[in-house]
Design a protein around this motif. Sequence first.
Motif, PDB file in Angstrom:
ATOM      1  N   ASP A 335       0.605   0.429 -47.006  1.00 51.79           N
ATOM      2  CA  ASP A 335       1.138  -0.382 -45.909  1.00 51.79           C
ATOM      3  C   ASP A 335       1.175  -1.863 -46.275  1.00 51.79           C
ATOM      4  OD1 ASP A 335      -1.529  -1.043 -45.808  1.00 51.79           O
ATOM      5  OD2 ASP A 335      -1.794  -0.609 -43.679  1.00 51.79           O
ATOM      6  N   ASN A 336       1.160  -2.170 -47.570  1.00 52.63           N
ATOM      7  CA  ASN A 336       1.334  -3.546 -48.052  1.00 52.63           C
ATOM      8  C   ASN A 336       0.293  -4.507 -47.491  1.00 52.63           C
ATOM      9  OD1 ASN A 336       3.682  -2.549 -49.300  1.00 52.63           O
ATOM     10  ND2 ASN A 336       4.930  -3.067 -47.508  1.00 52.63           N
ATOM     11  N   SER A 337      -0.930  -4.032 -47.338  1.00 51.22           N
ATOM     12  CA  SER A 337      -1.970  -4.872 -46.748  1.00 51.22           C
ATOM     13  C   SER A 337      -3.082  -5.142 -47.753  1.00 51.22           C
ATOM     14  CB  SER A 337      -2.566  -4.197 -45.510  1.00 51.22           C
ATOM     15  OG  SER A 337      -3.291  -3.040 -45.878  1.00 51.22           O
ATOM     16  N   PHE A 338      -3.934  -6.117 -47.405  1.00 51.27           N
ATOM     17  CA  PHE A 338      -5.121  -6.444 -48.177  1.00 51.27           C
ATOM     18  C   PHE A 338      -6.323  -6.375 -47.247  1.00 51.27           C
ATOM     19  CE2 PHE A 338      -1.552  -8.328 -50.295  1.00 51.27           C
ATOM     20  CZ  PHE A 338      -1.803  -8.124 -51.642  1.00 51.27           C
ATOM     21  N   ASP A 365       9.869 -14.059 -51.489  1.00 55.07           N
ATOM     22  CA  ASP A 365       9.417 -12.946 -50.669  1.00 55.07           C
ATOM     23  C   ASP A 365       7.910 -12.772 -50.780  1.00 55.07           C
ATOM     24  OD1 ASP A 365       9.746 -12.154 -53.362  1.00 55.07           O
ATOM     25  OD2 ASP A 365       9.773 -10.041 -52.777  1.00 55.07           O
ATOM     26  N   GLY A 366       7.391 -11.772 -50.075  1.00 51.71           N
ATOM     27  CA  GLY A 366       5.963 -11.508 -50.065  1.00 51.71           C
ATOM     28  C   GLY A 366       5.568 -10.503 -51.118  1.00 51.71           C
ATOM     29  N   SER A 367       4.550  -9.724 -50.827  1.00 49.28           N
ATOM     30  CA  SER A 367       4.029  -8.735 -51.774  1.00 49.28           C
ATOM     31  C   SER A 367       4.111  -7.351 -51.159  1.00 49.28           C
ATOM     32  CB  SER A 367       2.572  -9.054 -52.140  1.00 49.28           C
ATOM     33  OG  SER A 367       2.001  -8.028 -52.904  1.00 49.28           O
ATOM     34  N   GLU A 368       4.736  -6.434 -51.888  1.00 50.93           N
ATOM     35  CA  GLU A 368       4.829  -5.042 -51.466  1.00 50.93           C
ATOM     36  C   GLU A 368       4.229  -4.146 -52.544  1.00 50.93           C
ATOM     37  OE1 GLU A 368       8.717  -4.247 -49.016  1.00 50.93           O
ATOM     38  OE2 GLU A 368       9.251  -5.416 -50.789  1.00 50.93           O
ATOM     39  N   GLU A 369       3.547  -3.096 -52.102  1.00 47.19           N
ATOM     40  CA  GLU A 369       2.941  -2.117 -53.009  1.00 47.19           C
ATOM     41  C   GLU A 369       2.191  -2.809 -54.146  1.00 47.19           C
ATOM     42  OE1 GLU A 369       5.425   1.064 -54.274  1.00 47.19           O
ATOM     43  OE2 GLU A 369       6.170   1.495 -52.284  1.00 47.19           O
ATOM     44  N   CYS A 370       1.290  -3.699 -53.761  1.00 50.31           N
ATOM     45  CA  CYS A 370       0.590  -4.540 -54.749  1.00 50.31           C
ATOM     46  C   CYS A 370      -0.285  -3.707 -55.682  1.00 50.31           C
ATOM     47  CB  CYS A 370      -0.262  -5.572 -54.011  1.00 50.31           C
ATOM     48  SG  CYS A 370      -1.298  -6.567 -55.104  1.00 50.31           S
ATOM     49  N   ASP A 371      -0.064  -3.881 -56.979  1.00 45.82           N
ATOM     50  CA  ASP A 371      -0.851  -3.197 -58.009  1.00 45.82           C
ATOM     51  C   ASP A 371      -2.127  -3.952 -58.348  1.00 45.82           C
ATOM     52  OD1 ASP A 371       0.017  -0.704 -58.901  1.00 45.82           O
ATOM     53  OD2 ASP A 371       1.663  -1.553 -60.029  1.00 45.82           O
ATOM     54  N   GLY A 372      -2.037  -5.244 -58.545  1.00 42.78           N
ATOM     55  CA  GLY A 372      -3.181  -6.009 -59.004  1.00 42.78           C
ATOM     56  C   GLY A 372      -3.314  -7.321 -58.262  1.00 42.78           C
ATOM     57  N   ALA A 373      -4.547  -7.824 -58.185  1.00 41.49           N
ATOM     58  CA  ALA A 373      -4.807  -9.095 -57.506  1.00 41.49           C
ATOM     59  C   ALA A 373      -5.963  -9.799 -58.204  1.00 41.49           C
ATOM     60  CB  ALA A 373      -5.137  -8.869 -56.034  1.00 41.49           C
ATOM     61  N   GLN A 392       0.225  -9.142 -57.311  1.00 36.40           N
ATOM     62  CA  GLN A 392       1.423  -8.529 -57.857  1.00 36.40           C
ATOM     63  C   GLN A 392       2.351  -8.136 -56.705  1.00 36.40           C
ATOM     64  OE1 GLN A 392       2.451  -5.100 -57.650  1.00 36.40           O
ATOM     65  NE2 GLN A 392       3.650  -4.742 -59.487  1.00 36.40           N
ATOM     66  N   ASP A 393       3.639  -8.213 -56.957  1.00 35.41           N
ATOM     67  CA  ASP A 393       4.649  -7.770 -56.006  1.00 35.41           C
ATOM     68  C   ASP A 393       5.434  -6.636 -56.650  1.00 35.41           C
ATOM     69  OD1 ASP A 393       6.577  -7.429 -54.067  1.00 35.41           O
ATOM     70  OD2 ASP A 393       7.701  -9.232 -54.578  1.00 35.41           O
ATOM     71  N   GLY A 394       5.323  -5.448 -56.075  1.00 36.34           N
ATOM     72  CA  GLY A 394       5.967  -4.285 -56.657  1.00 36.34           C
ATOM     73  C   GLY A 394       7.439  -4.161 -56.379  1.00 36.34           C
ATOM     74  N   HIS A 395       7.963  -5.009 -55.484  1.00 39.23           N
ATOM     75  CA  HIS A 395       9.395  -4.993 -55.162  1.00 39.23           C
ATOM     76  C   HIS A 395       9.865  -6.433 -54.997  1.00 39.23           C
ATOM     77  CE1 HIS A 395       9.584  -0.640 -54.550  1.00 39.23           C
ATOM     78  NE2 HIS A 395       8.421  -0.752 -53.946  1.00 39.23           N
ATOM     79  N   ASP A 396      10.059  -7.105 -56.111  1.00 40.11           N
ATOM     80  CA  ASP A 396      10.458  -8.498 -56.054  1.00 40.11           C
ATOM     81  C   ASP A 396      11.873  -8.607 -55.508  1.00 40.11           C
ATOM     82  OD1 ASP A 396       9.958 -11.161 -56.347  1.00 40.11           O
ATOM     83  OD2 ASP A 396      10.596 -11.265 -58.424  1.00 40.11           O
ATOM     84  N   ALA A 397      12.088  -9.589 -54.647  1.00 43.11           N
ATOM     85  CA  ALA A 397      13.408  -9.781 -54.033  1.00 43.11           C
ATOM     86  C   ALA A 397      13.896 -11.194 -54.322  1.00 43.11           C
ATOM     87  CB  ALA A 397      13.317  -9.546 -52.519  1.00 43.11           C
ATOM     88  N   PRO A 398      15.222 -11.408 -54.346  1.00 43.70           N
ATOM     89  CA  PRO A 398      16.242 -10.365 -54.165  1.00 43.70           C
ATOM     90  C   PRO A 398      16.369  -9.487 -55.403  1.00 43.70           C
ATOM     91  CG  PRO A 398      17.269 -12.458 -54.657  1.00 43.70           C
ATOM     92  CD  PRO A 398      15.814 -12.743 -54.512  1.00 43.70           C
TER      93      PRO A 398
END
Length: 421
Positions: A335-338, A365-373, A392-398
């Motif tokens: 859910d893209n949370s910390f 953009d923000g961070s989605e499906e974060c792998d590492g911090a 980390q941002d697993g879905h960088d936009a655009p």
Amino acid sequence: MGTALAAIVAAVPAQADSKDRAGLPTVQPRAETATLYDDEEGGNANADDPAIWRNTADPGRSLVVATAKEGGLRVYDLDARQVQSIAAPAPATDEDAPGRFNNVDLLQGVRLSTGRADLAVVSDRGNDRLRFYRIDRDRPGGPLADVTDPAATPVFSSGQEEINDQNTVYGLASWTDPSTGRSYALTSRRNRTSVALLEITPGPGGTVGYRKVRTIDLPSAFSLPNGTSWTPCDEPGELPQVEGMVVDPANGILYAGQEDVGIWRLPADLRGKPVLVDKVREYGIPGTYDEETEECTPGADPGYGGEHLSADVEGLTLLTEDDGDGYVLASGQGDNSFALYDRELEDDNEYEGGFRVTAASPTLDGSEECDGAAVLNAPLGRKYPNGLLVVQDGHDAPEDGEREATGFKFVDLDDVLDAVD
């Protein structure tokens, strides 16, 4: 994130408000790195895990060291600009796996044969080895230099054929035991529940190697209150792996994120009994693996999961405070949370709150499906005088069509603490 579990969880869209629909506070990044693309044109670079190195002589010239899997390592300044790119090792032959840098951690003042040095420690999943890079901010050619002992051997595999199966080093944490001055690394094994303790050793000419001390296996099956046994759904032959890990140097406690299960707490020397600090929401949900789709179809939720983390649990890092308090921070990819847990054992690592990193603008953009911090609660010059969080941002936009786009976001730590408070 495991491909099989991805079908079980649905991502909750982040909102650019002070709180999102789920009631979690939100923060916005101040900067982001250039997008990495996991394709041939992009050098098969896939952002994964960051670490923050503080330049004690000049904190404003501190660095972020980050892994890019087959793309090797990236080194960024505090403006998120790339200052160095290090390629992963080439495969031994055309039939062998290439180097693949999964996770990174830092050690300061390690005793080498040529003197003390700060080191970046990297898990090379492609070769089942740890690699070491000496950090010198003013070194010509870039601040990182490879000092891995050429005699370093595979951590889990018996030979190249087994390495090519890629059940190799994965997650990583490092620390120095203050009572002995010895430095160690802990690394997990991909598709297995194993965690190995390695002592870092000086080699000739300033090189760095390691020796295995011991290995443990975390559980792969769990007894539920209804009398049944549960194993997280995954591809046949794969067990619930660990990736995110961090050691609290104050007490020598390891926190390890078993992706589909939750967060474990155990002594970093791997001699004690693991304690499950918190479980993911999906804990206990049965799943049926579909060979065609390579995904799991979830069954009914028996209600034994946790309340704060959606699988996969990733990105564990330690936020320390001057008074000895602080937080263990973990990302919930589902859910893209910390989530933040109390660092103090007397409070049994209770949950203290959570947040999301959401878009600051249409282009940031923000961070989605974060792998590492990675988090550092220390002044970093004028840019981040109150500390820094890198995620980390697993879905960088655009995004660019069908290309897999990833990157890293830089967040002012003061914004995070204000939001959580």
